[in-house]
Design a protein around this motif. Structure first.
Motif, mmCIF file in Angstrom:
data_model
loop_
_atom_site.group_PDB
_atom_site.id
_atom_site.type_symbol
_atom_site.label_atom_id
_atom_site.label_comp_id
_atom_site.label_asym_id
_atom_site.label_seq_id
_atom_site.Cartn_x
_atom_site.Cartn_y
_atom_site.Cartn_z
ATOM 1 N N GLY A 117 -25.887 22.378 -4.340
ATOM 2 C CA GLY A 117 -27.312 22.437 -3.895
ATOM 3 C C GLY A 117 -28.201 21.657 -4.742
ATOM 4 N N THR A 118 -29.386 21.490 -4.244
ATOM 5 C CA THR A 118 -30.361 20.728 -5.189
ATOM 6 C C THR A 118 -31.490 21.743 -5.797
ATOM 7 N N GLY A 119 -31.519 23.003 -5.338
ATOM 8 C CA GLY A 119 -32.304 23.861 -5.804
ATOM 9 C C GLY A 119 -32.089 24.216 -7.148
ATOM 10 N N GLU A 120 -33.329 24.290 -7.889
ATOM 11 C CA GLU A 120 -32.930 24.948 -9.412
ATOM 12 C C GLU A 120 -32.779 26.527 -9.517
ATOM 13 N N VAL A 121 -31.831 26.801 -10.447
ATOM 14 C CA VAL A 121 -31.580 28.213 -10.559
ATOM 15 C C VAL A 121 -31.892 28.480 -12.150
ATOM 16 N N GLY B 195 -31.600 29.365 -15.753
ATOM 17 C CA GLY B 195 -30.429 29.639 -16.617
ATOM 18 C C GLY B 195 -29.367 28.839 -16.003
ATOM 19 N N VAL B 196 -29.333 28.039 -15.388
ATOM 20 C CA VAL B 196 -27.914 27.805 -14.540
ATOM 21 C C VAL B 196 -27.969 25.831 -14.741
ATOM 22 N N ASP B 197 -27.118 25.564 -15.316
ATOM 23 C CA ASP B 197 -26.848 24.142 -15.341
ATOM 24 C C ASP B 197 -25.752 23.659 -14.362
ATOM 25 N N ARG B 198 -26.043 23.164 -13.166
ATOM 26 C CA ARG B 198 -25.078 23.122 -11.915
ATOM 27 C C ARG B 198 -24.097 22.241 -12.477
ATOM 28 N N GLU B 199 -24.266 20.956 -13.158
ATOM 29 C CA GLU B 199 -23.266 20.150 -13.593
ATOM 30 C C GLU B 199 -22.439 20.606 -14.509
ATOM 31 N N ALA B 200 -22.827 21.244 -15.560
ATOM 32 C CA ALA B 200 -21.972 21.896 -16.489
ATOM 33 C C ALA B 200 -21.092 23.010 -15.764
ATOM 34 N N ALA C 165 -15.048 31.109 -9.727
ATOM 35 C CA ALA C 165 -15.467 32.293 -10.418
ATOM 36 C C ALA C 165 -16.794 32.442 -10.855
ATOM 37 N N GLU C 166 -17.574 31.453 -10.816
ATOM 38 C CA GLU C 166 -19.081 31.475 -11.323
ATOM 39 C C GLU C 166 -19.801 31.349 -10.176
ATOM 40 N N VAL C 167 -19.567 31.184 -9.053
ATOM 41 C CA VAL C 167 -20.525 30.516 -7.849
ATOM 42 C C VAL C 167 -21.567 31.607 -7.547
ATOM 43 N N GLY C 168 -21.203 32.826 -8.052
ATOM 44 C CA GLY C 168 -22.353 33.934 -7.614
ATOM 45 C C GLY C 168 -23.597 33.663 -8.546
ATOM 46 N N LYS C 169 -23.502 32.874 -9.689
ATOM 47 C CA LYS C 169 -24.684 32.601 -10.480
ATOM 48 C C LYS C 169 -25.787 31.856 -9.650
ATOM 49 N N ALA D 74 -26.981 31.908 -22.618
ATOM 50 C CA ALA D 74 -26.425 31.649 -23.971
ATOM 51 C C ALA D 74 -26.841 32.410 -25.163
ATOM 52 N N ASP D 75 -28.138 32.902 -25.083
ATOM 53 C CA ASP D 75 -28.718 33.601 -26.428
ATOM 54 C C ASP D 75 -28.159 35.088 -26.302
ATOM 55 N N GLY D 76 -27.398 35.444 -25.527
ATOM 56 C CA GLY D 76 -27.050 36.742 -25.399
ATOM 57 C C GLY D 76 -27.770 37.954 -24.695
ATOM 58 N N THR D 77 -29.123 37.127 -23.977
ATOM 59 C CA THR D 77 -29.660 38.022 -23.112
ATOM 60 C C THR D 77 -29.365 37.939 -21.598
ATOM 61 N N GLU D 78 -29.858 38.755 -20.703
ATOM 62 C CA GLU D 78 -29.300 38.881 -19.599
ATOM 63 C C GLU D 78 -30.303 38.453 -18.396
#
Length: 371
Positions: free
Chosen positions: A222-226, A228-233, A264-268, A278-282
């Protein structure tokens, strides 16, 4: 179970009603199925019995189908929404895809309909969480079913399918074709010779790897921004996790583990879900957990239940209803090693696999070095 099938030509002439009635009787299913034309769809949805499943065809136009599916999503988000397509209607269906959970082909097959509905029932028993069901049901930007993956899967069921057929299908999407060539020439698969055409790439990668790449491209593309999520990574981790999970499990279940690891991570990518940053927060600490939300989405797409269950529990495999080390265990280990997060060693001890962890760590390191 109250099912409404909407369409003026949905198969009455070929005896589908009798076929479905007989199939329901054979399986001992007490379903109430109502067949209505487009003109009567609104009154059927507003009847005394709440609609559990809506099957809607496009013959009267994509806008009307999209409106019915969207209305049901708003009024009864936990209901299952199925879009029924003729060959050649794919472009017209784009207006309705965001509101549909499943795509089925005409003529409607009784067995396929029963399988689709039963799998959703099984999904809800697995993820028995009314708040999750409603939260996912209300998402307006729910990713549509991966169409090219579905088409490719159907194509590969034909024993006469060859690399030329698959290449022709992939070539319809230039972006996907470029990704196939990029992966084919990566350190994972490169044999020292650069491949520049899709047919050679299909031959080198193999059909199972092609299937997973197509699924990853559609699921993460998808092209939309989410936030905290880097789609390519994420996609890079997905491909590495997929490859490692298949190697860890091996045998006839390797393909299940590879596909579950890929997703496994698609729900993000779903809005409002909870996951660690990455900083430990949710992110979205009050929302449903991304693994369960992702599993629910995959279940609605119709992926096999072992994959759905593995995605749901890959971060906490000890919560699985079954004992032993299977798909969820392999995906847990693979995703942890790829992401550099802790492996649940207590779980591995409980299933008698802790002695294999050093070897698995070595396999993960080798895989990441080759990436």
């Amino acid at each position: 179970m109250h099912i409404v099938i909407v369409g003026d030509g949905v198969g009455r002439a070929d005896g589908l009603q009798r076929e479905l009635g007989q199939a329901l009787a054979d399986f001992g299913l007490d379903w109430d199925v109502r067949w209505v034309g487009q003109a009567d769809a609104q009154s059927a949805m507003a009847g005394e019995s709440p609609v559990d499943v809506l099957v809607c065809e496009l013959d009267a136009g994509a806008r009307r189908a999209a409106a019915l599916l969207s209305q049901l999503r708003s009024e009864r988000p936990e209901a299952v929404r199925i879009l029924l397509l003729e060959n050649g209607q794919d472009a017209d269906a784009l207006q309705a895809l965001d509101s549909a959970h499943r795509l089925l082909r005409k003529p409607l097959d009784a067995g396929e309909l029963i399988e689709a509905v039963e799998s959703v029932i099984e999904l809800r028993e697995l993820l028995d969480n009314a708040e999750l069901n409603e939260a996912i049901g209300r998402i307006g930007a729910l990713p549509p079913p991966p169409k090219l993956y579905i088409d490719l899967t159907q194509l590969m069921r034909d024993p006469d399918t060859d690399s030329a057929d698959v290449s022709a299908l992939l070539s319809q999407d230039p972006v996907l074709a470029a990704k196939v060539l990029r992966l084919c020439n990566s350190a994972y698969f490169s044999a020292g010779r650069v491949v520049t055409d899709i047919r050679s790439a299909v031959t080198r990668l193999g059909l199972q790897n092609i299937q997973r790449l197509v699924l990853a491209t559609e699921a993460f593309g998808g092209t939309g921004e989410v936030d905290g999520v880097d789609r390519e990574a994420m996609q890079a981790r997905a491909l590495a996790t997929s490859r490692l999970a298949g190697q860890l499990l091996g045998g006839p279940s390797a393909e299940l583990a590879a596909t579950a690891g890929l997703l496994a991570e698609v729900g993000k990518l779903l809005p409002g879900v909870r996951f660690a940053l990455a900083d430990g927060t949710e992110q979205n600490p009050e929302g449903p957990h991304f693994s369960e939300a992702g599993a629910y989405l995959l279940g609605l797409w119709g992926l096999p239940m072992p994959i759905v269950e593995a995605v749901a529990h890959h971060q906490q495999p000890g919560r699985m209803r079954m004992s032993g080390f299977w798909v969820a265990g392999a995906v847990h280990v693979a995703s942890a090693l790829v992401a550099g997060t802790p492996v649940d060693e207590a779980y591995l001890r409980s299933v008698g696999q802790i002695d294999r962890l050093p070897k698995w760590r070595s396999m993960g390191e080798q895989l990441m070095e080759a990436a």
